[in-house]
Design an enzyme around this catalytic site. Structure first.
Site, PDB file in Angstrom:
ATOM      1  N   HIS B 259       0.819  -1.197   0.000  1.00  0.00           N
ATOM      2  CA  HIS B 259       0.000   0.000   0.000  1.00  0.00           C
ATOM      3  C   HIS B 259       0.861   1.257   0.000  1.00  0.00           C
ATOM      4  O   HIS B 259       1.814   1.373   0.763  1.00  0.00           O
ATOM      5  CB  HIS B 259      -0.941   0.006   1.211  1.00  0.00           C
ATOM      6  CG  HIS B 259      -2.106   0.913   0.981  1.00  0.00           C
ATOM      7  ND1 HIS B 259      -2.046   2.253   1.267  1.00  0.00           N
ATOM      8  CD2 HIS B 259      -3.330   0.683   0.445  1.00  0.00           C
ATOM      9  CE1 HIS B 259      -3.205   2.806   0.917  1.00  0.00           C
ATOM     10  NE2 HIS B 259      -4.003   1.875   0.427  1.00  0.00           N
ATOM     11  N   PRO B 260       0.527   2.224  -0.859  1.00  0.00           N
ATOM     12  CA  PRO B 260       1.429   3.361  -1.060  1.00  0.00           C
ATOM     13  C   PRO B 260       1.271   4.512  -0.067  1.00  0.00           C
ATOM     14  O   PRO B 260       1.907   5.554  -0.253  1.00  0.00           O
ATOM     15  CB  PRO B 260       1.067   3.832  -2.475  1.00  0.00           C
ATOM     16  CG  PRO B 260      -0.347   3.433  -2.667  1.00  0.00           C
ATOM     17  CD  PRO B 260      -0.619   2.240  -1.786  1.00  0.00           C
ATOM     18  N   CYS B 261       0.507   4.341   1.004  1.00  0.00           N
ATOM     19  CA  CYS B 261       0.225   5.492   1.856  1.00  0.00           C
ATOM     20  C   CYS B 261       1.478   6.083   2.508  1.00  0.00           C
ATOM     21  O   CYS B 261       1.517   7.252   2.831  1.00  0.00           O
ATOM     22  CB  CYS B 261      -0.836   5.146   2.906  1.00  0.00           C
ATOM     23  SG  CYS B 261      -0.407   3.732   3.918  1.00  0.00           S
ATOM     24  N   LYS B 262       2.523   5.259   2.680  1.00  0.00           N
ATOM     25  CA  LYS B 262       3.738   5.774   3.326  1.00  0.00           C
ATOM     26  C   LYS B 262       4.875   6.021   2.345  1.00  0.00           C
ATOM     27  O   LYS B 262       5.963   6.434   2.746  1.00  0.00           O
ATOM     28  CB  LYS B 262       4.225   4.770   4.386  1.00  0.00           C
ATOM     29  CG  LYS B 262       3.247   4.535   5.508  1.00  0.00           C
ATOM     30  CD  LYS B 262       3.314   5.677   6.519  1.00  0.00           C
ATOM     31  CE  LYS B 262       2.122   5.667   7.457  1.00  0.00           C
ATOM     32  NZ  LYS B 262       1.999   4.439   8.220  1.00  0.00           N
ATOM     33  N   HIS B 263       4.624   5.689   1.081  1.00  0.00           N
ATOM     34  CA  HIS B 263       5.723   5.727   0.114  1.00  0.00           C
ATOM     35  C   HIS B 263       6.389   7.102   0.024  1.00  0.00           C
ATOM     36  O   HIS B 263       7.613   7.222   0.036  1.00  0.00           O
ATOM     37  CB  HIS B 263       5.242   5.317  -1.283  1.00  0.00           C
ATOM     38  CG  HIS B 263       4.985   3.851  -1.413  1.00  0.00           C
ATOM     39  ND1 HIS B 263       5.075   2.973  -0.362  1.00  0.00           N
ATOM     40  CD2 HIS B 263       4.639   3.098  -2.495  1.00  0.00           C
ATOM     41  CE1 HIS B 263       4.784   1.752  -0.787  1.00  0.00           C
ATOM     42  NE2 HIS B 263       4.520   1.800  -2.077  1.00  0.00           N
TER      43      HIS B 263
END
Lengths: 336, 316
Positions: B259-263
């Site tokens: 999941h890209p929420c922290k990328h």
């Protein structure tokens, strides 16, 4: 790392291809059956995607994906990592029809097409036809399953193919030859025009410079005293065996060009470039027996995936794709 | 959970529709990518690592803001020689994990091991955040050796599913028994359990970052149940930052995705480290840094992100 430097002639053994059938292919087939095919079970042309070995520990891919079922007239999919190969799909309407297919006969029919393409000169224009494949299937729409078998037909003659020698390319080529070959193959693989051609000629001149040519340009290689290798994208990753594609290649070279002793080059990659350690150079001996050029001749063939010694055809293991995740009903259940 | 996810996807989809794609670069400030920068970085990845290619995906899922033939990046048939779980047991023994971004959610990104552990043979296959020698302005050459070194040592292991065919010629052709197949049965305890993965990178318009998707295959190249993919994900991320969803460019199947929420936050941190050492990373190198960072989530999947060139311009 290096292949065993066995010098004695031995029967040629090759590494079989394991197909990789994506869930997306199964789903595309399900939709094709629903929307287009209906109960029509006549053979349809499909496209498989072939790659050379790209990693030391796994063999190259032969994929069937959603694009495989797109008609070739509109299918433009293909790239260095997806060399398109022509195949045939026979989708039956029920399990009984699927199980009653005469697999040996169907395989021979495909092998006959390969033989015909060899003799008509079609291979020179489109060498990937040597990799022609066959899929038989039954799409069980009620139970969201696809049952299938894949075959890679290889012509068998009443005389054996002999392997005279096999070495890692790094052992055979000089430093200059290796450098030049790597450079030429890099160009071949980065050109849109040639990267999807899995069979090619390697022409190494006396000053160690390597040129890669298409099969149809054989005449350009037949002068002077250069070394000529018959190269192909080898899906195999085994150091002691070439990959499956070599068998039909040798057949082609003998039947069409009357070459009995073939120096071949198994092209394998590492990180997208030539891997000289994994790539193999070897020599094979084969001459076809009489009688094969009769117009009614139907060749013997082998190539059903997973076929083992002593297999009874009726007990053949089916492969299956589970499409349950596409079933709207099961998705509703998940939500609750 | 399922409903919550669906509602969230609906919300995200709506936001994506009403907001235009990012056009101004905020790569250095926020660690995010504009659409054009994603395409640029993707082109660079494909040219430096030819095992990656651009693909168009399913026509019905085409994103209008991306070029039609450059919808997402993919590399296929990537070996995953062993399970991440077994790897972590070894790391625990070494006690050498480094938390990169330990925020209040406890979902910090982990570098899978420290520098001192990299001497051991087992670790050589596995890229580590710490050996991305960001500070040096010279060429970075450390990464290719990971693959090379591992191959040599594992050479003696057997290859699974090796069907070999022997053309015995003469007698057997006409007979009904296919007696000419020879199978090499791998020794039971010697079978190399080689799963393979298709790794794809899509552009997530909402988070303005790349997003990694995994499609797994078992040892005989049959599709892997998405749940089994969790075995190949660092246990700190499995079922938290990695979820099973529909792929934005494929019609069929469920796929695991990081999941890209922290990328963006993590990329920003890496960029800050680089900047503090006097290197201003160039945006077309984004995916190399990003893939190196992803290797901490999927440590045993050996995709190619070879970097043998400068990350950016040194400002000293």
């Amino acid at each position: 790392m290096a292949a065993k430097a066995e010098g004695r002639p031995r029967p040629l053994k090759v590494e079989a291809i394991t197909s990789c059938v994506e869930v997306g292919f199964g789903d595309a087939l399900r939709r094709l059956k629903l929307d287009v095919l209906g109960t029509d079970d006549s053979p349809i042309p499909i496209t498989g995607y072939y790659t050379p070995c790209t990693h030391a520990k796994v063999s190259g891919l032969f994929r069937l994906c959603p694009e495989s079922l797109v008609p070739s007239s509109v299918n433009s999919f293909g790239s260095r990592n997806n060399c398109p190969v022509m195949g045939t799909l026979i989708n039956t309407n029920n399990m009984r029809g699927f199980q009653n297919l005469d697999m040996a006969h169907l395989l021979r029919e495909e092998a006959k097409k390969i033989l015909h393409d060899i003799m008509s000169g079609k291979i020179e224009g489109d060498p990937s036809l040597l990799l022609r494949f066959l899929v038989i299937s039954f799409a069980d729409l009620k139970n969201w399953k696809i049952y299938y078998n894949v075959a890679f037909p290889s012509i068998v003659f009443n005389s054996r193919m002999t392997l005279l020698s096999l070495h890692s390319a790094s052992q055979v080529l000089s430093q200059e030859e290796a450098t030049s070959l790597s450079k030429s193959l890099k160009e071949w693989r980065s050109s849109n025009e040639t990267t999807v051609l899995p069979f090619f000629l390697v022409d190494i001149s006396s000053n160690s410079s390597a040129t890669i040519r298409q099969l149809k340009d054989l005449k350009d290689c037949q002068d002077s005293n250069q070394k000529l290798l018959f190269g192909f994208y080898d899906h195999g990753c085994h150091q002691d065996y070439p990959g499956w594609a070599l068998r039909n290649y040798i057949t082609f070279l003998n039947l069409r060009w009357k070459i009995e002793k073939v120096r071949f080059f198994c092209y394998r990659e590492k990180r997208g470039g030539l891997d000289l350690q994994k790539s193999l150079i070897g020599e094979s001996l084969f001459s076809a027996p009489n009688g094969w050029d009769d117009p009614d001749y139907v060749p013997e063939a082998i190539g059903w995936e997973g076929e083992k010694p002593g297999d009874e055809r009726k007990e053949k293991k089916l492969k299956e794709i589970n499409l349950e995740s596409m079933n709207p009903a099961s998705q509703d259940e998940e939500k609750q | 959970m399922q409903v919550k996810q669906k509602v969230y996807e609906l919300y995200k989809g709506t936001v994506e529709r009403v907001t235009g794609p990012r056009t101004v670069s905020a790569f250095l400030e926020k660690g995010v990518l504009s659409v054009a920068e994603f395409t640029l970085a993707g082109d660079n990845l494909v040219s430096k690592c030819p095992t990656w290619s651009w693909e168009a995906g399913d026509p019905s899922k085409k994103k209008p803001y991306l070029p039609p033939d450059k919808q997402f990046l993919v590399t296929r048939n990537v070996p995953c020689l062993r399970r991440a779980v077994s790897l972590e047991e070894e790391y625990d023994a070494e006690g050498a994990e480094v938390v990169l971004d330990d925020d209040e959610d406890g979902e910090g990104w982990l570098a899978t091991h420290g520098v001192q552990a990299s001497k051991a043979k087992e670790e050589e296959d596995i890229p580590s955040m710490d050996t991305l020698d960001i500070g040096k302005a010279e060429e970075i050459k450390s990464i290719p050796s990971y693959f090379g070194a591992g191959e040599k040592q594992d050479e003696e292991e057997d290859i699974p599913d090796m069907d070999t065919y022997e053309d015995t010629g003469d007698d057997s052709i006409a007979s009904t028994q296919p007696s000419y197949f020879v199978t090499e049965e791998p020794e039971d305890d010697n079978i190399l359990r080689t799963r393979t993965y298709d790794v794809s990178i899509t552009y997530d318009k909402y988070y303005q970052t790349p997003r990694v998707w995994l499609t797994g295959y078992d040892e005989s190249r049959m599709p892997l149940k998405p749940e089994l993919v969790f075995e190949d994900i660092s246990q700190d991320h499995a079922r938290k930052t990695v979820t099973i969803e529909d792929h934005p460019h494929f019609l069929a199947g469920k796929h695991a995705s990081v999941h890209p929420c922290k990328h963006a936050a993590v990329m920003k941190k890496i960029i800050d480290v680089l900047m503090s050492r006097g290197v201003e990373p160039e945006v077309d190198k984004y995916l190399f840094i990003f893939l190196k960072f992803m290797a901490s989530v999927i440590p045993t999947i050996e995709y190619d992100y070879t970097m043998d060139f400068d990350l950016g311009s040194a400002s000293r």
